[in-house]
Design a protein around this motif. Structure first.
Motif, short mmCIF file in Angstrom:
data_model
loop_
_atom_site.label_atom_id
_atom_site.label_comp_id
_atom_site.label_asym_id
_atom_site.label_seq_id
_atom_site.Cartn_x
_atom_site.Cartn_y
_atom_site.Cartn_z
N LEU A 94 52.24 33.58 42.15
CA LEU A 94 51.44 32.56 41.49
C LEU A 94 50.73 33.23 40.33
O LEU A 94 50.39 34.40 40.39
N ARG A 95 50.48 32.48 39.29
CA ARG A 95 49.73 33.06 38.17
C ARG A 95 48.25 33.02 38.50
O ARG A 95 47.73 32.01 38.95
N GLU A 96 47.59 34.16 38.30
CA GLU A 96 46.16 34.24 38.56
C GLU A 96 45.56 35.29 37.64
O GLU A 96 46.27 36.14 37.09
N ASN A 97 44.26 35.21 37.46
CA ASN A 97 43.57 36.22 36.65
C ASN A 97 43.39 37.47 37.48
O ASN A 97 42.96 37.41 38.62
N GLU A 98 43.72 38.60 36.88
CA GLU A 98 43.59 39.89 37.55
C GLU A 98 42.59 40.74 36.78
O GLU A 98 42.68 40.87 35.56
N LEU A 99 41.62 41.31 37.49
CA LEU A 99 40.60 42.14 36.87
C LEU A 99 41.25 43.39 36.29
O LEU A 99 41.96 44.11 36.98
N LYS A 100 41.01 43.64 35.00
CA LYS A 100 41.60 44.83 34.37
C LYS A 100 40.55 45.80 33.84
O LYS A 100 40.86 46.96 33.60
N SER A 101 39.32 45.35 33.67
CA SER A 101 38.24 46.26 33.27
C SER A 101 36.90 45.60 33.53
O SER A 101 36.81 44.38 33.69
N VAL A 102 35.86 46.43 33.59
CA VAL A 102 34.48 45.96 33.74
C VAL A 102 33.66 46.68 32.68
O VAL A 102 33.81 47.89 32.49
N THR A 103 32.78 45.95 32.00
CA THR A 103 31.92 46.52 30.98
C THR A 103 30.48 46.16 31.28
O THR A 103 30.16 45.01 31.56
N CYS A 104 29.60 47.14 31.19
CA CYS A 104 28.17 46.92 31.37
C CYS A 104 27.65 46.16 30.16
O CYS A 104 27.83 46.59 29.02
N ASN A 105 27.00 45.03 30.40
CA ASN A 105 26.47 44.23 29.30
C ASN A 105 25.29 44.91 28.60
O ASN A 105 25.00 44.58 27.46
N LYS A 106 24.64 45.88 29.25
CA LYS A 106 23.48 46.54 28.63
C LYS A 106 23.90 47.73 27.77
O LYS A 106 23.55 47.79 26.60
N CYS A 107 24.66 48.67 28.32
CA CYS A 107 24.99 49.90 27.58
C CYS A 107 26.40 49.90 26.98
O CYS A 107 26.71 50.73 26.14
N GLY A 108 27.26 48.99 27.45
CA GLY A 108 28.62 48.93 26.91
C GLY A 108 29.63 49.83 27.60
O GLY A 108 30.80 49.86 27.21
N LYS A 109 29.20 50.58 28.62
CA LYS A 109 30.14 51.44 29.36
C LYS A 109 31.24 50.57 29.94
O LYS A 109 30.98 49.55 30.56
N THR A 110 32.49 51.00 29.74
CA THR A 110 33.64 50.25 30.24
C THR A 110 34.47 51.10 31.18
O THR A 110 34.65 52.29 30.95
N LYS A 111 34.94 50.48 32.23
CA LYS A 111 35.84 51.16 33.16
C LYS A 111 37.13 50.34 33.23
O LYS A 111 37.11 49.18 33.61
#
Length: 93
Positions: A11-28
């Motif tokens: 089924l088509r679904e959204n898959e988490l590919k990254s997370v970014t901190c809204n305060k400092c901008g750090k992305t994983k």
């Protein structure tokens, strides 16, 4: 801020590919199986605030993510710390 990409599965679904901190901008960037992505995203906390009728932010809904460092920095500005803060870790007060 969480960024998703659409991935073709049964089924088509959204898959988490990254997370970014809204305060400092750090992305994983998140790789691997779903369980690995969930594990790697744990250093970020997601918040959802819903404001009621008559509030300064009347009927707004905010959704944002904070990394653990930014969350700790914000909590350390509180006059009254959240229950449990610093109990199981080395958080500063």
């Amino acid at each position: 801020m969480r960024e998703y990409e659409l991935v073709e599965k049964n089924l088509r679904e959204n898959e988490l590919k990254s997370v970014t901190c809204n305060k400092c901008g750090k992305t994983k960037k998140l790789y691997g199986e779903d369980y690995q992505k969930a594990w790697d995203a744990e250093e970020f906390q997601s918040f959802s605030c819903s404001f009621g009728y008559g509030s300064k932010f009347d009927m707004d809904k905010w959704i944002f993510d904070l990394c653990e460092d930014c969350l700790e920095e914000i909590v350390n500005t509180f006059k009254i710390k959240p229950e449990g803060f610093g109990v199981n870790n080395v958080a500063t007060s």
